[in-house]
Design a protein around this motif. Structure first.
Motif, mmCIF file in Angstrom:
data_model
loop_
_atom_site.group_PDB
_atom_site.id
_atom_site.type_symbol
_atom_site.label_atom_id
_atom_site.label_comp_id
_atom_site.label_asym_id
_atom_site.label_seq_id
_atom_site.Cartn_x
_atom_site.Cartn_y
_atom_site.Cartn_z
ATOM 1 N N GLU A 32 57.509 62.438 77.103
ATOM 2 C CA GLU A 32 56.684 61.681 76.310
ATOM 3 C C GLU A 32 56.706 60.247 77.136
ATOM 4 O OE1 GLU A 32 58.068 61.302 72.639
ATOM 5 O OE2 GLU A 32 57.599 63.264 71.855
ATOM 6 N N ALA A 33 57.920 59.966 78.036
ATOM 7 C CA ALA A 33 57.857 58.652 78.846
ATOM 8 C C ALA A 33 56.663 59.052 79.833
ATOM 9 C CB ALA A 33 59.128 58.609 79.601
ATOM 10 N N ASP A 34 56.211 57.688 80.237
ATOM 11 C CA ASP A 34 55.082 57.732 81.264
ATOM 12 C C ASP A 34 55.703 57.779 82.456
ATOM 13 O OD1 ASP A 34 53.158 57.209 79.508
ATOM 14 O OD2 ASP A 34 53.279 55.179 79.458
ATOM 15 N N PRO A 35 55.081 58.337 83.565
ATOM 16 C CA PRO A 35 55.705 58.723 84.930
ATOM 17 C C PRO A 35 55.388 57.412 85.579
ATOM 18 C CG PRO A 35 53.527 59.690 84.692
ATOM 19 C CD PRO A 35 53.963 59.409 83.179
ATOM 20 N N VAL A 36 56.269 57.084 86.632
ATOM 21 C CA VAL A 36 56.072 56.034 87.419
ATOM 22 C C VAL A 36 54.781 55.877 87.934
ATOM 23 C CG1 VAL A 36 56.891 54.783 89.670
ATOM 24 C CG2 VAL A 36 58.384 56.010 87.982
ATOM 25 N N ALA A 37 54.156 54.621 88.221
ATOM 26 C CA ALA A 37 52.818 54.493 88.493
ATOM 27 C C ALA A 37 52.773 53.158 89.269
ATOM 28 C CB ALA A 37 51.666 54.270 87.457
ATOM 29 N N TYR A 38 51.955 53.315 90.720
ATOM 30 C CA TYR A 38 51.739 52.270 91.599
ATOM 31 C C TYR A 38 51.255 50.844 90.946
ATOM 32 C CZ TYR A 38 50.200 49.532 95.490
ATOM 33 O OH TYR A 38 49.956 48.743 96.653
ATOM 34 N N GLN A 39 49.953 51.111 90.002
ATOM 35 C CA GLN A 39 49.860 49.960 89.471
ATOM 36 C C GLN A 39 50.675 49.080 88.416
ATOM 37 O OE1 GLN A 39 47.073 48.123 89.999
ATOM 38 N NE2 GLN A 39 47.362 46.389 88.040
ATOM 39 N N HIS A 40 51.379 50.087 87.632
ATOM 40 C CA HIS A 40 52.124 49.387 86.563
ATOM 41 C C HIS A 40 53.524 49.177 86.978
ATOM 42 C CE1 HIS A 40 49.152 50.250 83.588
ATOM 43 N NE2 HIS A 40 49.151 51.538 83.788
ATOM 44 N N ASP A 41 54.273 49.715 88.031
ATOM 45 C CA ASP A 41 55.373 49.871 88.245
ATOM 46 C C ASP A 41 55.905 49.397 89.782
ATOM 47 O OD1 ASP A 41 56.716 50.825 85.781
ATOM 48 O OD2 ASP A 41 55.454 52.742 86.388
ATOM 49 N N LEU A 42 54.974 49.361 90.689
ATOM 50 C CA LEU A 42 55.442 49.178 92.101
ATOM 51 C C LEU A 42 54.462 48.052 92.890
ATOM 52 C CD1 LEU A 42 55.599 53.093 93.006
ATOM 53 C CD2 LEU A 42 57.411 51.557 92.231
ATOM 54 N N SER A 43 53.439 47.745 92.281
ATOM 55 C CA SER A 43 52.648 46.781 93.234
ATOM 56 C C SER A 43 52.595 45.496 92.830
ATOM 57 C CB SER A 43 51.151 47.314 93.256
ATOM 58 O OG SER A 43 50.579 47.524 91.938
ATOM 59 N N ILE A 44 51.884 45.065 91.559
ATOM 60 C CA ILE A 44 51.686 43.783 91.040
ATOM 61 C C ILE A 44 52.108 43.480 89.644
ATOM 62 C CG2 ILE A 44 50.066 42.142 90.358
ATOM 63 C CD1 ILE A 44 47.929 43.773 92.354
ATOM 64 N N PRO A 45 53.212 42.651 89.733
ATOM 65 C CA PRO A 45 54.029 42.400 88.269
ATOM 66 C C PRO A 45 53.043 41.798 87.355
ATOM 67 C CG PRO A 45 54.698 40.639 90.023
ATOM 68 C CD PRO A 45 53.786 41.632 90.772
ATOM 69 N N PRO A 46 53.488 41.869 85.956
ATOM 70 C CA PRO A 46 52.712 41.280 85.034
ATOM 71 C C PRO A 46 53.053 39.771 84.669
ATOM 72 C CG PRO A 46 54.267 42.573 84.022
ATOM 73 C CD PRO A 46 54.562 42.620 85.424
ATOM 74 N N GLY A 47 52.348 39.149 83.924
ATOM 75 C CA GLY A 47 52.901 37.834 83.545
ATOM 76 C C GLY A 47 52.157 36.596 84.517
ATOM 77 N N TRP A 48 52.690 35.528 84.285
ATOM 78 C CA TRP A 48 52.227 34.359 84.971
ATOM 79 C C TRP A 48 52.697 34.362 86.254
ATOM 80 C CZ3 TRP A 48 49.698 29.602 82.863
ATOM 81 C CH2 TRP A 48 49.415 30.005 81.350
ATOM 82 N N ARG A 49 51.792 34.188 87.165
ATOM 83 C CA ARG A 49 52.303 34.146 88.784
ATOM 84 C C ARG A 49 51.662 33.273 89.667
ATOM 85 N NH1 ARG A 49 50.650 38.193 91.562
ATOM 86 N NH2 ARG A 49 48.879 38.948 90.049
ATOM 87 N N ALA A 50 52.444 32.680 90.774
ATOM 88 C CA ALA A 50 51.509 32.127 91.774
ATOM 89 C C ALA A 50 51.490 32.942 92.983
ATOM 90 C CB ALA A 50 52.379 30.636 92.073
ATOM 91 N N GLY A 51 50.628 32.713 93.780
ATOM 92 C CA GLY A 51 50.215 33.772 95.139
ATOM 93 C C GLY A 51 50.354 34.951 94.948
ATOM 94 N N GLY A 52 50.226 35.729 96.155
ATOM 95 C CA GLY A 52 50.407 37.230 96.027
ATOM 96 C C GLY A 52 48.841 37.855 95.758
ATOM 97 N N TYR A 53 48.848 39.168 95.170
ATOM 98 C CA TYR A 53 47.522 39.783 95.059
ATOM 99 C C TYR A 53 47.055 39.610 93.731
ATOM 100 C CZ TYR A 53 48.955 41.595 99.680
ATOM 101 O OH TYR A 53 49.331 41.576 101.120
#
Length: 341
Positions: free
Chosen positions: A237-258
Motif C-alpha cells: 500500500e505504500a507508494d514506491p519511491v518516485a523521482y518527482q516526489h522524493d529525489l529531485s525537487i523538494p516541496p515548500g518555500w524555496r529560493a533558487g534551484g529548479y
C-alpha cells in the motif's frame, strides 16, 4: 531552531550517473510561525521599507470593494488553532461557531472604484546573507521584497495573480515605514500570510524530469513504472519511491534551484525585456509537504500531521499549488516573471 531534511531514500546518481551533470542546490526556507522584525528574513513579516517611498499598490482595473477583512481572517485562524489545540479535539464550541461565522462575512468598501490604488500585501522579505541560493540582485542589492495583490483578477486570464518584486540595498534604508497601508478587504484568505520566521537549509536538487535529456527522462520513467508494478505485485500500500516526489525537487518555500512543472507541461520562461531564459528566484508553496512528498518532512517534525504542521504561512496558491517566481540572469533589474503550478 534548525530544520533538517532527511537523507533521500536512495542515491539517485548511483542509479542515473548522468544526473551528476545536472545537480544543483536550492535553499528550503522552512517558514514557521513567529514574530520577525524588519531586519530579518521572513514570510508575512514587516518589511524594511523606506518611510519616504510609496508603498506598492495595484492599479489594474478589477473589483476591489467587496471581500473579507484581513484582521477577521487572522482572528478566525486563531479561533480554529485554539480549538485544534484542545485535547481531545471536539471542534468549535457554539460560541466559537457564531464568532467564526461573523468573521467569515464579506464586507463592502463604500465608494470603492475598480481602479483605486489598492495596497499590496507584503509576502516575503529575503536578505541575501541568510539565503545561500538566492540569485543575485541588481547593482549590489542584497534584499529581495515580494508583494502581491490580494485578488485573483489579473491578466492574462482575468483570474491570475499579480506580483510586485523589489530589490534594494538594505543599508540605504534609514527611516523605516512603521505603519504600511493595508487593503480594507481581500478577495481570498489565502493571500493573507501569517508572520513566519525562516530556518534556511541548503539541499541538493535536480531538474524536473521533463526538462532532462529525452533518453535520460525515458529511463527514469521506465524505472518508476517498474517500481509501481513491483509494488502492485506485492500488494504494497505504500507508494514506491518516485523521482518527482522524493529525489529531485523538494516541496515548500524555496529560493533558487529548479522549478517544478507538475501541473502543466514545461514552457519557456523568458525575460520579457531581453528574451533571456529566466532562472528560478523563489517558490511560494501552499504546504511544506503532503502525503505525496512526505519523505521531505524535516527530522524535527516527523510524525506530525500535515494539516497542522505543514501549513505555517496559511498562504494558498491557486488550487493549493505553488507559485514560481523567475528572474533574468542577464539583468536582475528586468521585470520578474511567474508561473502557477
Amino acid at each position: 531552531m534548525t530544520r533538517t531534511t532527511p537523507p533521500r531514500p536512495l542515491d539517485v546518481e548511483a542509479l542515473f550517473p548522468e544526473l551528476a551533470a545536472h545537480r544543483g542546490t536550492t535553499t528550503r526556507l522552512h517558514p514557521r510561525p513567529g514574530s520577525p522584525g524588519v531586519s530579518e528574513s521572513s514570510i508575512g513579516g514587516p518589511m524594511l521599507w523606506p518611510a519616504d517611498e510609496p508603498w506598492p499598490v495595484c492599479t489594474e482595473v478589477h473589483g476591489r470593494g467587496r471581500g473579507r477583512r484581513p484582521g477577521d481572517i487572522r482572528r478566525a485562524r486563531e479561533v480554529w488553532a485554539a480549538a485544534h489545540a484542545r485535547e481531545p479535539y471536539e471542534g468549535l464550541t457554539e460560541e466559537e461557531l457564531r464568532l467564526v461565522e461573523e468573521l467569515e462575512r464579506e464586507h463592502r468598501v463604500p465608494g470603492a472604484s475598480e481602479n483605486d490604488p489598492l495596497p499590496m500585501i507584503g509576502l516575503a522579505q529575503l536578505y541575501a546573507r541568510d539565503i545561500p541560493d538566492l540569485p543575485a540582485g541588481p547593482d549590489g542589492a542584497d534584499l529581495l521584497q515580494v508583494f502581491w495583490c490580494p485578488f485573483d483578477a489579473h491578466r492574462p486570464t482575468g483570474y491570475s495573480t499579480l506580483l510586485h518584486v523589489r530589490w534594494r540595498r538594505a543599508s540605504e534604508v534609514a527611516d523605516v515605514l512603521t505603519s504600511p497601508p493595508q487593503p480594507e478587504v481581500v478577495g481570498y484568505e489565502g493571500y493573507v500570510p501569517e508572520p513566519c520566521v525562516l530556518h534556511p537549509e541548503q539541499v541538493v536538487t535536480y531538474p524536473f524530469a521533463g526538462l532532462l535529456p529525452e533518453e535520460l527522462c525515458a529511463r527514469i520513467y521506465a524505472w518508476e513504472e517498474a517500481l509501481e508494478e513491483e509494488a502492485e505485485e506485492r500488494e504494497d500500500e505504500a507508494d514506491p519511491v518516485a523521482y518527482q516526489h522524493d529525489l529531485s525537487i523538494p516541496p515548500g518555500w524555496r529560493a533558487g534551484g529548479y522549478a517544478s512543472w507538475h501541473k502543466t507541461d514545461p514552457y519557456p520562461m523568458d525575460c520579457a525585456t531581453c528574451a533571456t531564459p529566466m532562472d528560478l528566484l523563489l517558490t511560494v508553496d501552499s504546504s511544506e509537504w503532503d502525503g505525496g512528498s512526505g519523505s521531505w518532512t524535516p527530522l524535527e517534525q516527523q510524525g506530525l500531521h500535515p494539516s497542522s504542521a505543514a501549513l505555517p504561512t496559511a498562504v494558498v496558491v491557486g488550487n493549493h499549488g505553488e507559485l514560481n517566481v523567475f528572474t533574468c540572469p542577464a539583468d536582475p533589474g528586468h521585470p520578474a516573471g511567474w508561473s502557477v503550478q
